[in-house]
Scaffold this motif. Sequence first.
Motif, PDB file in Angstrom:
ATOM      1  N   ASN A 172      -7.635  27.021  -5.746  1.00  0.00           N
ATOM      2  CA  ASN A 172      -8.406  26.730  -4.551  1.00  0.00           C
ATOM      3  C   ASN A 172      -7.838  27.480  -3.363  1.00  0.00           C
ATOM      4  OD1 ASN A 172      -9.956  24.943  -6.002  1.00  0.00           O
ATOM      5  ND2 ASN A 172      -8.677  23.189  -5.499  1.00  0.00           N
ATOM      6  N   GLU A 173      -8.697  27.813  -2.427  1.00  0.00           N
ATOM      7  CA  GLU A 173      -8.255  28.463  -1.206  1.00  0.00           C
ATOM      8  C   GLU A 173      -7.913  27.391  -0.187  1.00  0.00           C
ATOM      9  OE1 GLU A 173     -10.310  31.295   2.018  1.00  0.00           O
ATOM     10  OE2 GLU A 173     -10.096  32.154   0.019  1.00  0.00           O
ATOM     11  N   SER A 174      -6.780  27.565   0.478  1.00  0.00           N
ATOM     12  CA  SER A 174      -6.338  26.596   1.464  1.00  0.00           C
ATOM     13  C   SER A 174      -7.252  26.615   2.683  1.00  0.00           C
ATOM     14  CB  SER A 174      -4.893  26.910   1.895  1.00  0.00           C
ATOM     15  OG  SER A 174      -4.487  25.992   2.874  1.00  0.00           O
ATOM     16  N   THR A 175      -7.539  25.423   3.215  1.00  0.00           N
ATOM     17  CA  THR A 175      -8.378  25.327   4.403  1.00  0.00           C
ATOM     18  C   THR A 175      -7.557  25.058   5.660  1.00  0.00           C
ATOM     19  OG1 THR A 175      -8.723  22.976   3.995  1.00  0.00           O
ATOM     20  CG2 THR A 175     -10.370  24.499   3.090  1.00  0.00           C
ATOM     21  N   ILE A 176      -6.268  24.765   5.490  1.00  0.00           N
ATOM     22  CA  ILE A 176      -5.449  24.495   6.671  1.00  0.00           C
ATOM     23  C   ILE A 176      -5.011  25.808   7.312  1.00  0.00           C
ATOM     24  CG2 ILE A 176      -4.657  22.270   5.784  1.00  0.00           C
ATOM     25  CD1 ILE A 176      -1.978  23.630   5.190  1.00  0.00           C
ATOM     26  N   LYS A 177      -4.634  25.728   8.574  1.00  0.00           N
ATOM     27  CA  LYS A 177      -4.193  26.925   9.297  1.00  0.00           C
ATOM     28  C   LYS A 177      -2.729  27.195   8.970  1.00  0.00           C
ATOM     29  CE  LYS A 177      -5.777  27.516  13.436  1.00  0.00           C
ATOM     30  NZ  LYS A 177      -5.969  27.460  14.914  1.00  0.00           N
ATOM     31  N   ILE A 178      -2.464  28.431   8.524  1.00  0.00           N
ATOM     32  CA  ILE A 178      -1.135  28.838   8.075  1.00  0.00           C
ATOM     33  C   ILE A 178      -0.588  29.934   8.971  1.00  0.00           C
ATOM     34  CG2 ILE A 178       0.139  29.937   6.185  1.00  0.00           C
ATOM     35  CD1 ILE A 178      -2.011  28.720   4.274  1.00  0.00           C
ATOM     36  N   LEU A 179       0.660  29.764   9.380  1.00  0.00           N
ATOM     37  CA  LEU A 179       1.385  30.831  10.067  1.00  0.00           C
ATOM     38  C   LEU A 179       2.439  31.337   9.094  1.00  0.00           C
ATOM     39  CD1 LEU A 179       2.075  32.588  12.526  1.00  0.00           C
ATOM     40  CD2 LEU A 179       3.551  30.719  13.335  1.00  0.00           C
ATOM     41  N   PHE A 180       2.327  32.603   8.702  1.00  0.00           N
ATOM     42  CA  PHE A 180       3.283  33.225   7.794  1.00  0.00           C
ATOM     43  C   PHE A 180       4.360  33.924   8.613  1.00  0.00           C
ATOM     44  CE2 PHE A 180       4.838  36.908   5.407  1.00  0.00           C
ATOM     45  CZ  PHE A 180       5.304  36.277   4.263  1.00  0.00           C
ATOM     46  N   ILE A 233      -1.202  34.863  -0.321  1.00  0.00           N
ATOM     47  CA  ILE A 233      -1.615  33.516   0.094  1.00  0.00           C
ATOM     48  C   ILE A 233      -3.138  33.420   0.045  1.00  0.00           C
ATOM     49  CG2 ILE A 233      -1.663  31.857   2.003  1.00  0.00           C
ATOM     50  CD1 ILE A 233       1.011  33.124   2.942  1.00  0.00           C
ATOM     51  N   HIS A 234      -3.636  32.439  -0.712  1.00  0.00           N
ATOM     52  CA  HIS A 234      -5.070  32.236  -0.870  1.00  0.00           C
ATOM     53  C   HIS A 234      -5.626  31.473   0.330  1.00  0.00           C
ATOM     54  CE1 HIS A 234      -4.448  32.445  -5.490  1.00  0.00           C
ATOM     55  NE2 HIS A 234      -4.524  33.639  -4.962  1.00  0.00           N
ATOM     56  N   SER A 235      -5.873  32.188   1.403  1.00  0.00           N
ATOM     57  CA  SER A 235      -6.442  31.572   2.596  1.00  0.00           C
ATOM     58  C   SER A 235      -6.994  32.650   3.514  1.00  0.00           C
ATOM     59  CB  SER A 235      -5.372  30.781   3.355  1.00  0.00           C
ATOM     60  OG  SER A 235      -5.907  30.266   4.555  1.00  0.00           O
ATOM     61  N   ASP A 236      -8.127  32.371   4.108  1.00  0.00           N
ATOM     62  CA  ASP A 236      -8.661  33.241   5.163  1.00  0.00           C
ATOM     63  C   ASP A 236      -8.212  32.742   6.527  1.00  0.00           C
ATOM     64  OD1 ASP A 236     -10.009  34.959   3.441  1.00  0.00           O
ATOM     65  OD2 ASP A 236     -11.832  33.729   3.450  1.00  0.00           O
ATOM     66  N   ASN A 237      -7.533  31.594   6.542  1.00  0.00           N
ATOM     67  CA  ASN A 237      -7.092  30.976   7.792  1.00  0.00           C
ATOM     68  C   ASN A 237      -5.569  31.113   7.926  1.00  0.00           C
ATOM     69  OD1 ASN A 237      -7.459  29.624  10.177  1.00  0.00           O
ATOM     70  ND2 ASN A 237      -7.674  27.607   9.257  1.00  0.00           N
ATOM     71  N   LYS A 238      -5.097  32.361   7.768  1.00  0.00           N
ATOM     72  CA  LYS A 238      -3.663  32.639   7.830  1.00  0.00           C
ATOM     73  C   LYS A 238      -3.400  33.714   8.871  1.00  0.00           C
ATOM     74  CE  LYS A 238      -3.974  35.957   4.059  1.00  0.00           C
ATOM     75  NZ  LYS A 238      -3.608  36.336   2.708  1.00  0.00           N
ATOM     76  N   PHE A 239      -2.227  33.586   9.471  1.00  0.00           N
ATOM     77  CA  PHE A 239      -1.835  34.503  10.542  1.00  0.00           C
ATOM     78  C   PHE A 239      -0.401  34.959  10.305  1.00  0.00           C
ATOM     79  CE2 PHE A 239      -4.908  31.492  12.031  1.00  0.00           C
ATOM     80  CZ  PHE A 239      -5.814  32.251  12.745  1.00  0.00           C
ATOM     81  N   CYS A 240      -0.098  36.158  10.762  1.00  0.00           N
ATOM     82  CA  CYS A 240       1.270  36.669  10.729  1.00  0.00           C
ATOM     83  C   CYS A 240       1.452  37.545  11.956  1.00  0.00           C
ATOM     84  CB  CYS A 240       1.524  37.482   9.470  1.00  0.00           C
ATOM     85  SG  CYS A 240       3.183  38.200   9.388  1.00  0.00           S
ATOM     86  N   ILE A 241       2.434  37.214  12.759  1.00  0.00           N
ATOM     87  CA  ILE A 241       2.760  37.997  13.950  1.00  0.00           C
ATOM     88  C   ILE A 241       4.069  38.725  13.658  1.00  0.00           C
ATOM     89  CG2 ILE A 241       3.172  37.927  16.436  1.00  0.00           C
ATOM     90  CD1 ILE A 241       0.410  36.758  15.555  1.00  0.00           C
ATOM     91  N   GLU A 242       4.048  40.035  13.766  1.00  0.00           N
ATOM     92  CA  GLU A 242       5.241  40.813  13.430  1.00  0.00           C
ATOM     93  C   GLU A 242       6.324  40.663  14.494  1.00  0.00           C
ATOM     94  OE1 GLU A 242       4.172  44.813  12.261  1.00  0.00           O
ATOM     95  OE2 GLU A 242       2.547  44.042  11.015  1.00  0.00           O
ATOM     96  N   VAL A 243       7.564  40.516  14.006  1.00  0.00           N
ATOM     97  CA  VAL A 243       8.726  40.327  14.879  1.00  0.00           C
ATOM     98  C   VAL A 243       9.810  41.324  14.473  1.00  0.00           C
ATOM     99  CG1 VAL A 243      10.515  38.694  15.610  1.00  0.00           C
ATOM    100  CG2 VAL A 243       8.218  37.861  15.098  1.00  0.00           C
ATOM    101  N   ASP A 244      10.390  41.982  15.456  1.00  0.00           N
ATOM    102  CA  ASP A 244      11.500  42.916  15.215  1.00  0.00           C
ATOM    103  C   ASP A 244      12.804  42.125  15.297  1.00  0.00           C
ATOM    104  OD1 ASP A 244      13.339  44.937  15.067  1.00  0.00           O
ATOM    105  OD2 ASP A 244      12.677  45.972  16.872  1.00  0.00           O
ATOM    106  N   TYR A 245      13.144  41.427  14.205  1.00  0.00           N
ATOM    107  CA  TYR A 245      14.311  40.549  14.194  1.00  0.00           C
ATOM    108  C   TYR A 245      15.605  41.282  14.536  1.00  0.00           C
ATOM    109  CZ  TYR A 245      11.338  37.340  11.429  1.00  0.00           C
ATOM    110  OH  TYR A 245      10.341  36.517  10.973  1.00  0.00           O
ATOM    111  N   ARG A 246      15.733  42.504  14.098  1.00  0.00           N
ATOM    112  CA  ARG A 246      16.993  43.238  14.293  1.00  0.00           C
ATOM    113  C   ARG A 246      17.330  43.447  15.768  1.00  0.00           C
ATOM    114  NH1 ARG A 246      19.460  44.903   9.824  1.00  0.00           N
ATOM    115  NH2 ARG A 246      18.199  45.177   7.958  1.00  0.00           N
ATOM    116  N   ASN A 247      16.317  43.608  16.592  1.00  0.00           N
ATOM    117  CA  ASN A 247      16.553  43.920  18.005  1.00  0.00           C
ATOM    118  C   ASN A 247      16.345  42.742  18.945  1.00  0.00           C
ATOM    119  OD1 ASN A 247      17.284  46.729  17.746  1.00  0.00           O
ATOM    120  ND2 ASN A 247      15.173  47.037  17.073  1.00  0.00           N
ATOM    121  N   LEU A 248      16.113  41.553  18.390  1.00  0.00           N
ATOM    122  CA  LEU A 248      15.925  40.359  19.217  1.00  0.00           C
ATOM    123  C   LEU A 248      16.938  39.303  18.814  1.00  0.00           C
ATOM    124  CD1 LEU A 248      12.031  40.158  19.051  1.00  0.00           C
ATOM    125  CD2 LEU A 248      13.412  41.045  20.935  1.00  0.00           C
TER     126      LEU A 248
END
Length: 170
Positions: free
Chosen positions: A2-10, A26-41
């Motif tokens: 099944n595809e997840s219906t909840i909002k996911i932040l990856f 991830i089986h979801s159309d309700n997913k988000f990912c914001i890129e972060v430069d961990y090395r420099n923060l």
Amino acid sequence: MNESTIKILFLHGLDSSKDSTKFHAIHSDNKFCIEVDYRNLNFATVQAFYSEIIAKIKPQLLVGHCLGGYWALKMSAQHGLAAVVANPNLSPDFRDDYPPINEQDLDHDIPQMAYLELGDEILDMNQVLAQLEPFMLIETFAGGHHRLEHPENTNGLIEQVSKQLLSATL
């Protein structure tokens, strides 16, 4: 599956992005990912950034891999959000200002689950298993590797957490 219906932040791993196989598995159309430069923060900057993103996106579930798994556990405890982590790095050492995951990040009533591929060549997943096991449901795969041979296996855990979250709102 099944595809997840909840909002996911990856939350992606170190030197990774939303282009990772873990995000796309991830089986979801309700997913988000914001890129972060961990090395420099520094830790405080990333923590404030993720807190701001969580306030804007309002996810119901955090999903993270490696360093993203670390952040998913930290933000889960801080914001009361469910989390699913895959091969998390519990003690990042690429910077001096990152505190390791501790009992306060894990010992609470917030749903948290983990998927571990024990064949990880970078992180000791048996040590991670021992640290996380008292606090959450963990699924393991005897082989695999750090980048995850079977990233789609996180979907079963996402589905379990989604059902818990949806039944809690009824």
